[in-house]
Design a protein around this motif. Structure first.
Motif, mmCIF file in Angstrom:
data_model
loop_
_atom_site.group_PDB
_atom_site.id
_atom_site.type_symbol
_atom_site.label_atom_id
_atom_site.label_comp_id
_atom_site.label_asym_id
_atom_site.label_seq_id
_atom_site.Cartn_x
_atom_site.Cartn_y
_atom_site.Cartn_z
ATOM 1 N N MET A 192 -4.174 -3.927 2.238
ATOM 2 C CA MET A 192 -4.088 -4.909 1.839
ATOM 3 C C MET A 192 -2.575 -5.031 0.939
ATOM 4 O O MET A 192 -2.333 -6.276 1.317
ATOM 5 C CB MET A 192 -5.666 -5.786 1.701
ATOM 6 N N ASP A 193 -3.047 -4.428 0.165
ATOM 7 C CA ASP A 193 -1.394 -4.687 -0.675
ATOM 8 C C ASP A 193 -0.254 -4.191 0.292
ATOM 9 O O ASP A 193 0.409 -5.141 0.837
ATOM 10 C CB ASP A 193 -1.596 -3.108 -1.562
ATOM 11 N N ALA A 194 -0.570 -3.197 1.671
ATOM 12 C CA ALA A 194 0.641 -3.324 2.146
ATOM 13 C C ALA A 194 1.126 -4.339 2.791
ATOM 14 O O ALA A 194 1.854 -4.584 3.449
ATOM 15 C CB ALA A 194 0.856 -1.784 2.781
ATOM 16 N N THR A 196 0.326 -7.255 2.026
ATOM 17 C CA THR A 196 0.594 -8.438 1.338
ATOM 18 C C THR A 196 2.394 -7.671 0.658
ATOM 19 O O THR A 196 3.072 -8.764 0.853
ATOM 20 C CB THR A 196 0.120 -8.438 0.343
ATOM 21 N N GLN A 197 2.695 -6.843 0.934
ATOM 22 C CA GLN A 197 4.341 -6.402 0.737
ATOM 23 C C GLN A 197 4.728 -7.256 1.465
ATOM 24 O O GLN A 197 5.457 -7.202 1.371
ATOM 25 C CB GLN A 197 4.258 -5.042 0.096
ATOM 26 N N ALA A 198 4.445 -6.601 2.437
ATOM 27 C CA ALA A 198 4.855 -6.992 4.072
ATOM 28 C C ALA A 198 5.385 -8.263 3.990
ATOM 29 O O ALA A 198 6.512 -8.706 3.842
ATOM 30 C CB ALA A 198 4.582 -6.379 5.006
ATOM 31 N N VAL A 260 2.087 -13.519 -5.776
ATOM 32 C CA VAL A 260 0.861 -12.278 -5.957
ATOM 33 C C VAL A 260 0.829 -11.338 -6.212
ATOM 34 O O VAL A 260 0.402 -10.598 -7.614
ATOM 35 C CB VAL A 260 0.108 -11.535 -3.810
ATOM 36 N N HIS A 261 2.206 -10.630 -5.946
ATOM 37 C CA HIS A 261 2.349 -9.315 -7.365
ATOM 38 C C HIS A 261 2.826 -9.687 -8.406
ATOM 39 O O HIS A 261 2.148 -9.320 -9.575
ATOM 40 C CB HIS A 261 3.359 -8.533 -6.337
ATOM 41 N N GLY A 262 3.578 -10.882 -9.198
ATOM 42 C CA GLY A 262 3.853 -11.868 -10.257
ATOM 43 C C GLY A 262 2.084 -11.679 -10.832
ATOM 44 O O GLY A 262 2.563 -11.301 -12.143
ATOM 45 N N PRO A 274 -9.201 -3.037 -9.068
ATOM 46 C CA PRO A 274 -7.537 -2.043 -7.918
ATOM 47 C C PRO A 274 -6.590 -3.051 -8.006
ATOM 48 O O PRO A 274 -6.599 -4.335 -7.533
ATOM 49 C CB PRO A 274 -7.956 -1.598 -7.238
ATOM 50 N N HIS A 275 -5.072 -2.740 -7.709
ATOM 51 C CA HIS A 275 -3.947 -3.656 -7.394
ATOM 52 C C HIS A 275 -3.946 -4.128 -5.757
ATOM 53 O O HIS A 275 -3.788 -5.773 -5.401
ATOM 54 C CB HIS A 275 -2.721 -2.826 -7.556
ATOM 55 N N GLY A 276 -4.609 -3.044 -5.196
ATOM 56 C CA GLY A 276 -4.567 -4.066 -3.739
ATOM 57 C C GLY A 276 -5.611 -5.186 -3.475
ATOM 58 O O GLY A 276 -6.124 -5.856 -2.455
ATOM 59 N N VAL A 278 -6.378 -7.224 -5.817
ATOM 60 C CA VAL A 278 -5.848 -8.399 -6.067
ATOM 61 C C VAL A 278 -5.249 -8.908 -5.279
ATOM 62 O O VAL A 278 -5.346 -10.592 -4.489
ATOM 63 C CB VAL A 278 -5.269 -8.085 -7.156
ATOM 64 N N CYS A 279 -4.198 -8.201 -4.501
ATOM 65 C CA CYS A 279 -3.492 -8.682 -3.439
ATOM 66 C C CYS A 279 -3.836 -9.063 -2.502
ATOM 67 O O CYS A 279 -3.852 -10.863 -2.668
ATOM 68 C CB CYS A 279 -2.880 -7.264 -3.103
ATOM 69 N N ALA A 280 -5.206 -8.698 -1.988
ATOM 70 C CA ALA A 280 -6.479 -9.579 -0.833
ATOM 71 C C ALA A 280 -6.419 -10.971 -1.303
ATOM 72 O O ALA A 280 -6.562 -11.261 -0.636
ATOM 73 C CB ALA A 280 -7.334 -8.094 -0.632
HETATM 74 FE FE LIG Z 1 1.329 -4.478 -4.360
#
Ligand SMILES: [Fe+2]
Length: 371
Positions: A192-194, A196-198, A260-262, A274-276, A278-280
């Protein structure tokens, strides 16, 4: 939109195949025989893989286990001292984003004059460090493709990046056999992090034609393979996920990210999520907020995943069993979270200009009571 970014950073060499990790010693030898290999739980538990790596002939490698959790300034400082005492020629990270960021920061700051905390606070790096080699075991943070290392200062609670062009990996090893060692919850969160990054790099106000091409195809690969990789972590899906995550990493290095990353850094650091993860849970909200500013790119996101992008992300979160970690909890440090989110470089690249009210809205939605 610019066709090309002003600066394009790519790892010096990318080896992408089953068993690629086995080539780490021969690739590192070009930089010298003395090295430090930082590794995480996945490689530590694999037994045979770690032992084979450590026995590479003619190399003096120090194997350093990362205890787990998101990397701290103190851990990076102690790794740096270890690597200097070993007179390392290079440092490799074989693990998830935490392991790679730890190894990357120690390699990048190997020749730095000041304590690591000075660069975490924004000082510019005076000269390059020693080569960094990256072998991700998750797909992923894309850390093998980026010039930044995210570390947390446990004294101030601040989680942010040390960023310098010289931090980019000299060699990236994308080995699907390694990704298959990853535990399922980590596969879900890092996938989910990946994604979100895309999405964030694709919709960033700094996006270019080059970053768009990488992010669109990266998203297609990630969206098409995360569920099958999560169900059966092996085979072609692992390779596709590693490739998609790498492409998203390249894209974010060029175009930066978004809200999201902010907000993920201040929230993750304070609530131990975990970071991912939160991103999800933040991604559907950011898409809702950004939709008017994204324009036609909203439909392009839908084309990459095969349906409406918000519906896709919400459905994926459910099917992967990802829970809402903040729901119904009190928002501790609300003012500091808002301040840090607004000050973030990721937030500055968000397609909609982010106001205090937007961050407050997102916090209220994330922490609202309910199921
Ligand atoms: Fe990330």
């Amino acid at each position: 939109m610019q066709a090309m970014p002003g600066i394009s950073l790519f790892p010096g060499k990318v080896l992408s195949s089953s068993g690629a990790l086995g080539q780490l010693p021969s690739e590192a030898r070009a930089f010298g025989s003395r090295g430090v290999v930082v590794y995480g739980r996945a490689l530590g538990q694999s037994g045979g893989l770690l032992a084979r790596l450590a026995k590479a002939p003619g190399m003096e490698m120090l194997m350093h286990a990362h205890a787990g959790g998101e990397p701290t300034l103190a851990e990076a400082e102690s790794l740096l001292a270890l690597a200097r005492a070993h007179r390392a020629d290079w440092i490799a990270g074989v693990g998830g984003g935490s392991v790679m960021d730890l190894a990357k920061s120690a390699a990048g700051l190997f020749n730095a004059a000041m304590p690591l905390s000075a660069y975490h606070d924004g000082a510019a790096l005076e000269k390059p460090g020693i080569p960094f080699l990256a072998a991700p075991t998750t797909a992923g943070t894309g850390s093998e493709a980026t010039p930044n290392a995210v570390l947390t200062n446990t004294v101030t609670g601040r989680k942010k990046s040390i960023r310098d062009a010289s931090l980019v990996a000299r060699v990236a090893l994308l080995d699907p056999d390694l990704a298959a060692l990853c535990p399922r919850p980590v596969i879900a969160h890092s996938g989910m992090d990946a994604i979100t990054q895309a999405v964030e790099a694709f919709t960033s106000r700094k996006a270019t034609s080059l970053s768009d091409a990488l992010c669109r195809e990266g998203l297609r690969l990630l969206a098409g393979n995360l569920e099958s990789f999560h169900a059966v972590p092996e085979g072609g899906a692992a390779g596709a996920m590693l490739c998609g995550s790498f492409m998203a990493g390249l894209g974010l290095a060029m175009a930066r990210l978004g809200l999201v990353h902010g907000i993920a850094h201040p929230l993750g650091a304070r609530f131990g999520v975990p970071h991912g993860h939160v991103c999800a849970v933040a991604l559907p909200l950011a898409l809702e907020l950004n939709r008017p500013a994204i324009g036609a790119k909203y439909e392009t996101l839908g084309s990459a995943v095969g349906c409406d992008i918000i519906e896709f992300v919400e459905g994926l979160i459910r099917r992967l069993g990802i829970k809402q970690p903040f729901r119904g909890k009190p928002i501790r440090d609300r003012e500091a979270i808002v301040r840090e989110t607004l000050a973030s470089g990721s937030t500055a690249a968000n397609p909609k200009s982010v106001e205090r009210a937007d961050v407050e809205w997102m916090l209220d939605r994330l922490f609202q009571p309910g199921r």
